[in-house]
Scaffold this motif. Structure first.
Motif, short mmCIF file in Angstrom:
data_model
loop_
_atom_site.label_atom_id
_atom_site.label_comp_id
_atom_site.label_asym_id
_atom_site.label_seq_id
_atom_site.Cartn_x
_atom_site.Cartn_y
_atom_site.Cartn_z
N THR A 1 0.82 -1.22 0.00
CA THR A 1 0.00 0.00 0.00
C THR A 1 0.85 1.27 0.00
O THR A 1 0.39 2.33 -0.44
CB THR A 1 -0.94 0.04 1.22
N THR B 1 -5.31 -3.90 2.25
CA THR B 1 -5.27 -3.58 0.81
C THR B 1 -6.56 -2.92 0.37
O THR B 1 -6.56 -2.04 -0.49
CB THR B 1 -5.03 -4.85 -0.02
N GLN C 1 -6.87 -7.27 -4.61
CA GLN C 1 -6.18 -8.41 -4.01
C GLN C 1 -6.80 -9.69 -4.55
O GLN C 1 -8.01 -9.86 -4.55
CB GLN C 1 -6.29 -8.39 -2.49
#
Length: 225
Positions: free
Chosen positions: A102, A126, A133
């Motif tokens: 991130t 995420t 993801q």
């Protein structure tokens, strides 16, 4: 004889390609500029290392076959180990891996984790950052919809309010029903056992319900250490 990539590797390859397709396209008026990075968080050491390395090999193969590109974008892969010592996965390491992705402005997607429990740690991180993801092996029902034993699922994994998680395998309840269906069709002698974990107990319950619906009489659920 060298062992070729197993099912996990093929799954992660498909997941990686999906991520590359998603990130290699323009969204509305916004155009992504490369190179971009796909992070892969997998157990590269510890008891799940064989499966994790198979998955990593599959991702490398997928990227190689794509010529290291998604459309006109150059794509780079960063492989992170989500295990430590003798543990199959480490929650602290998983969190660090997700945050590493991130904090990289070039991140296009995050591939991981190999199992449901560590995915429950990385998915909210995420998601909050708006990063796609994709998991090659996390079949937990709660990750994508409501599930017994997991309050507030799947919203707890979606702090942004948007769904950013996907997987390339069926959910655990689908697998459970398929296993029971196979046993019923082939008149197999079967017994449902659980290792006593939350996952094991919930899967056993799902299989018991599926067995009842199929008219398959099974002995009471057993326990195994």
């Amino acid at each position: 004889m060298a062992r070729g990539p197993g099912p996990a590797a093929r799954a992660i390859a498909a997941g990686t390609l999906s991520a590359l397709v998603l990130t290699g396209c323009s969204s509305g008026e916004q155009t992504v500029e490369g190179p971009v990075t796909v992070y892969l968080s997998l157990p590269l050491t510890g008891p799940r290392a064989v499966d994790g390395k198979d998955a990593a090999d599959g991702a490398r193969l997928a990227l190689e076959e794509a010529g290291g590109r998604a459309g006109n974008l150059e794509v780079e892969a960063e492989f992170l180990d989500d295990s430590s010592g003798s543990a199959a996965w480490d929650p602290v390491v998983v969190g660090q891996n997700a945050r590493t992705a991130t904090q990289d402005s070039a991140t296009a997607a995050y591939i991981g984790e190999l199992d449901s429990e560590p995915t429950r740690t990385s998915a909210p991180i995420t998601n909050e950052a708006g990063i796609v993801q994709i998991s090659p092996g996390a079949g937990g029902v709660d990750l994508t919809r409501t599930a017994a034993g997991y309050p507030d699922a799947p919203d707890r994994y979606r702090p942004s309010g948007d769904a950013t998680f996907a997987r390339v395998i069926p959910a655990d309840d689908v697998v459970a029903r398929a296993a029971v269906s196979l046993a019923a069709e082939d008149a197999l002698t079967a017994r449902i056992v659980s290792d006593g974990s939350l996952y094991g107990d919930l899967t056993a319950e799902e299989m018991t319900r599926a067995a009842g619906g199929a008219g398959l009489g099974l002995p009471p659920t057993g326990k195994v250490d």
